[in-house]
Design a protein around this motif. Structure first.
Motif, mmCIF file in Angstrom:
data_model
loop_
_atom_site.group_PDB
_atom_site.id
_atom_site.type_symbol
_atom_site.label_atom_id
_atom_site.label_comp_id
_atom_site.label_asym_id
_atom_site.label_seq_id
_atom_site.Cartn_x
_atom_site.Cartn_y
_atom_site.Cartn_z
ATOM 1 N N UNK A 1 10.607 -7.902 89.039
ATOM 2 C CA UNK A 1 11.539 -8.870 89.604
ATOM 3 C C UNK A 1 12.430 -8.289 90.701
ATOM 4 N N UNK A 2 12.333 -6.974 90.949
ATOM 5 C CA UNK A 2 13.035 -6.414 92.110
ATOM 6 C C UNK A 2 12.505 -7.041 93.400
ATOM 7 N N UNK A 3 11.335 -7.662 93.295
ATOM 8 C CA UNK A 3 10.747 -8.315 94.467
ATOM 9 C C UNK A 3 11.606 -9.470 94.966
ATOM 10 N N UNK B 1 4.737 -12.086 95.565
ATOM 11 C CA UNK B 1 3.335 -12.287 95.188
ATOM 12 C C UNK B 1 2.603 -10.958 95.002
ATOM 13 N N UNK B 2 2.962 -9.951 95.803
ATOM 14 C CA UNK B 2 2.329 -8.636 95.649
ATOM 15 C C UNK B 2 2.635 -8.040 94.278
ATOM 16 N N UNK C 1 8.752 -13.301 103.992
ATOM 17 C CA UNK C 1 8.671 -11.912 103.511
ATOM 18 C C UNK C 1 8.943 -11.835 102.014
ATOM 19 N N UNK C 2 9.851 -12.662 101.542
ATOM 20 C CA UNK C 2 10.137 -12.688 100.116
ATOM 21 C C UNK C 2 8.923 -13.104 99.307
ATOM 22 N N UNK C 3 8.228 -14.136 99.781
ATOM 23 C CA UNK C 3 7.031 -14.607 99.074
ATOM 24 C C UNK C 3 5.940 -13.538 99.070
ATOM 25 N N UNK D 1 6.578 -19.881 86.184
ATOM 26 C CA UNK D 1 6.871 -19.212 87.447
ATOM 27 C C UNK D 1 5.565 -18.747 88.065
ATOM 28 N N UNK D 2 5.157 -19.442 89.098
ATOM 29 C CA UNK D 2 3.890 -19.118 89.738
ATOM 30 C C UNK D 2 4.076 -18.279 90.980
#
Length: 131
Positions: A48-50, A66-67, A60-62, A108-109
């Motif tokens: 979740x640091x993403x 997603x990565x 960029x967030x997505x 959460x997809x």
């Protein structure tokens, strides 16, 4: 409110049940690794640091979210752990996969670049279709 492409109905339920199965089996797999449950607890929410990627904007967030929330990387890590016989890598992969399964189970997809709340499992948050 804009419309996003999201799975609905029975297929959505199946995907959420797959999340439950992934969470359960990855957690059981971690248990078989012989590693400390403290490690599991300490690392479970690390993907979740993403969320920090959203400071750079939704696109960029997505990408970053997603990565870290796709099963590809933990599967590769598990494969490497099997190949070189490293239980730590298997345990880390199991924690990562369990987190992904947990998120999917909760709905959460993977994210679309339009907004954090737009996922392949539907909109999340206050303006979700389920609200």
């Amino acid at each position: 409110m804009r419309s996003i492409a999201a799975v609905r109905g029975g297929p959505r339920l199946i995907l959420r049940l797959e999340g439950l199965a992934l969470f359960s089996l990855a957690t059981a797999g971690f248990g078989l690794s012989g590693l400390s449950w403290w490690l599991y607890a300490a690392l479970f929410f690390v993907p979740d640091i993403s969320f920090a990627g959203y400071w750079a904007g939704p696109r960029k967030g997505a990408i970053l979210y997603n990565a870290l929330h796709s099963t590809i990387a933990p599967a590769v890590l598990a494969g490497l752990g099997l190949l070189i016989a490293k239980p730590l890598l298997l345990g880390l992969a199991a924690i990562w996969a369990a987190h992904i399964g947990f998120d999917r189970m909760l709905g959460y997809g993977l994210k679309y670049s339009s907004a954090f709340n737009d996922t392949h499992l539907g909109r999340i948050g206050r303006q979700s279709e389920d609200a």
